[in-house]
Design an enzyme around this catalytic site. Structure first.
Site, PDB file in Angstrom:
ATOM      1  N   LYS A 177     -75.718  55.741 -19.760  1.00 13.46           N
ATOM      2  CA  LYS A 177     -74.337  56.011 -19.357  1.00 13.46           C
ATOM      3  C   LYS A 177     -73.741  54.789 -18.654  1.00 13.46           C
ATOM      4  CE  LYS A 177     -75.631  59.533 -16.923  1.00 13.46           C
ATOM      5  NZ  LYS A 177     -75.652  60.735 -16.079  1.00 13.46           N
ATOM      6  N   THR A 208     -64.788  63.023  -8.823  1.00 15.59           N
ATOM      7  CA  THR A 208     -65.791  62.961  -9.885  1.00 15.59           C
ATOM      8  C   THR A 208     -67.118  63.566  -9.429  1.00 15.59           C
ATOM      9  OG1 THR A 208     -66.353  60.749  -9.109  1.00 15.59           O
ATOM     10  CG2 THR A 208     -64.826  60.892 -10.960  1.00 15.59           C
ATOM     11  N   GLY A 210     -70.182  65.654  -9.302  1.00 13.23           N
ATOM     12  CA  GLY A 210     -70.871  66.494 -10.282  1.00 13.23           C
ATOM     13  C   GLY A 210     -70.821  66.014 -11.721  1.00 13.23           C
ATOM     14  N   THR A 211     -70.327  64.806 -11.914  1.00 17.47           N
ATOM     15  CA  THR A 211     -70.143  64.293 -13.278  1.00 17.47           C
ATOM     16  C   THR A 211     -71.449  64.244 -14.078  1.00 17.47           C
ATOM     17  OG1 THR A 211     -68.447  62.886 -12.330  1.00 17.47           O
ATOM     18  CG2 THR A 211     -69.120  62.381 -14.552  1.00 17.47           C
ATOM     19  N   GLY A 212     -72.491  63.648 -13.463  1.00 18.74           N
ATOM     20  CA  GLY A 212     -73.758  63.471 -14.181  1.00 18.74           C
ATOM     21  C   GLY A 212     -74.420  64.803 -14.488  1.00 18.74           C
ATOM     22  N   CYS A 213     -74.407  65.700 -13.506  1.00 15.80           N
ATOM     23  CA  CYS A 213     -75.003  67.035 -13.696  1.00 15.80           C
ATOM     24  C   CYS A 213     -74.291  67.764 -14.831  1.00 15.80           C
ATOM     25  CB  CYS A 213     -74.863  67.859 -12.418  1.00 15.80           C
ATOM     26  SG  CYS A 213     -75.497  67.065 -10.947  1.00 15.80           S
TER      27      CYS A 213
HETATM   28  O1  PXL Z   1     -75.219  64.186  -8.928  1.00 13.75           O
HETATM   29  C1  PXL Z   1     -76.507  64.222  -8.573  1.00 13.75           C
HETATM   30  C2  PXL Z   1     -76.910  65.433  -7.825  1.00 13.75           C
HETATM   31  C3  PXL Z   1     -77.816  66.284  -8.375  1.00 13.75           C
HETATM   32  N1  PXL Z   1     -78.287  67.377  -7.742  1.00 13.75           N
HETATM   33  C4  PXL Z   1     -77.860  67.691  -6.532  1.00 13.75           C
HETATM   34  C5  PXL Z   1     -76.922  66.900  -5.913  1.00 13.75           C
HETATM   35  C6  PXL Z   1     -76.407  65.752  -6.576  1.00 13.75           C
HETATM   36  C7  PXL Z   1     -75.416  64.899  -5.944  1.00 13.75           C
HETATM   37  O2  PXL Z   1     -75.008  65.014  -4.842  1.00 13.75           O
HETATM   38  O3  PXL Z   1     -76.508  67.226  -4.701  1.00 13.75           O
HETATM   39  C8  PXL Z   1     -78.394  68.887  -5.848  1.00 13.75           C
END
Ligand code: PXL
Length: 263
Positions: A177, A208, A210-213
């Site tokens: 990414k 943004t 939570g973007t990756g999750c």
């Molecule tokens: O974005 C990565 C991530 C994944 N999981 C949890 C998070 C975060 C970012 O803060 O808190 C639980």
């Protein structure tokens, strides 16, 4: 294309502010249209302003969550997010080996947007040695790919080089990414028989969280719904781009993407 009888599972950390982690994963599963389940690895005390405290769950409860879910409702696809410690990685890998899920999407979560470490430095070895080789697809951003490979990433060529190096660790596909680089948001999907470039305009938007999750959970959902890896990445990239475009101000810090912009 939604099918709420198709089960998907996230194994990840909880974000109390609801924008990232397990909460983002479940929202994404729901928005794309699968049945979402969750195995929690750690709890973060978190808001839009950052991560304030993290508590890991015991290996026993993590293992039992995975076992009872698989023994009852076998997920079609599984996503792994925050895994925190070497012991947590090992117990997840050992437990999953019994069930051998066809689609395992690994998001190698390392640091939060605010700079809080979500993976202990000593856990990197187990991530590389045990978890990455099991992945159907792994979705590192450039910072994570640098940590995994030791290659400094400044441009598309560096992304390719690091991507092929990660592929050698054993996953079937690597989605590199490029969102942290300048210019268009360019991602690259690499496999032994695969090289695809996905380009979307860069949105200059603050919210943004939570973007990756969200992206990795969208890929998990589409794979579970029977889409190919190419289609899953393409549709998920469109989804995250629109979710970012429709993100909103809630809280005092970095707001969440809008998982339900379509509704
Ligand atoms: O974005 C990565 C991530 C994944 N999981 C949890 C998070 C975060 C970012 O803060 O808190 C639980």
């Amino acid at each position: 294309m939604r099918n709420y009888k198709i089960p998907t599972l996230t194994i990840a950390g909880s974000d109390s502010s609801g924008g990232a982690g397990v909460q983002a994963d479940l929202k994404t599963f729901s928005a794309i249209g699968t049945y979402g389940m969750s195995v929690i690895t750690a709890v973060t005390a978190q808001s839009t302003q950052g991560v304030f405290l993290v508590e890991e769950l015991s290996e026993e409860i993590i293992k039992r969550q995975i076992e009872v879910v698989f023994d009852d409702i076998e997920p079609k696809a599984v996503k792994i997010g925050m895994v925190s410690s070497p012991e947590i990685i090992k117990i997840i890998v050992d437990t999953l080996k019994k069930y051998n899920p066809q689609y395992l999407v690994v998001d190698p979560v390392m640091i939060s947007k605010g700079g809080y470490s979500l993976l202990k430095p000593e856990a990197k070895k187990n991530l590389i040695e045990y978890l990455i080789p099991m992945a159907y697809v792994i979705t590192p951003n450039t910072l994570e790919a640098e940590e995994i490979t030791g290659i400094k990433i400044n441009n598309l060529d560096d992304m390719k080089e690091a991507g092929y190096k990660i592929l050698e660790l054993g996953p079937k596909y690597v989605l590199m990414k490029g969102g942290h680089l300048d210019g268009d948001a360019v991602d690259v999907l690499i496999g032994l028989d695969k090289f695809e470039v996905y380009r979307e305009e860069r949105l200059n938007i603050k919210n943004t969280h939570g973007t990756g999750c969200t992206l990795s959970s969208a890929i998990t959902s589409y794979l579970a719904l029977g889409k190919s890896i190419d289609e899953s990445v393409k549709l998920s990239k469109e989804y995250i781009t629109e979710a970012i475009r429709n993100s909103f101000d809630i809280g005092k810090g970095i707001g969440p993407v809008h998982h339900f912009y379509k509704f």
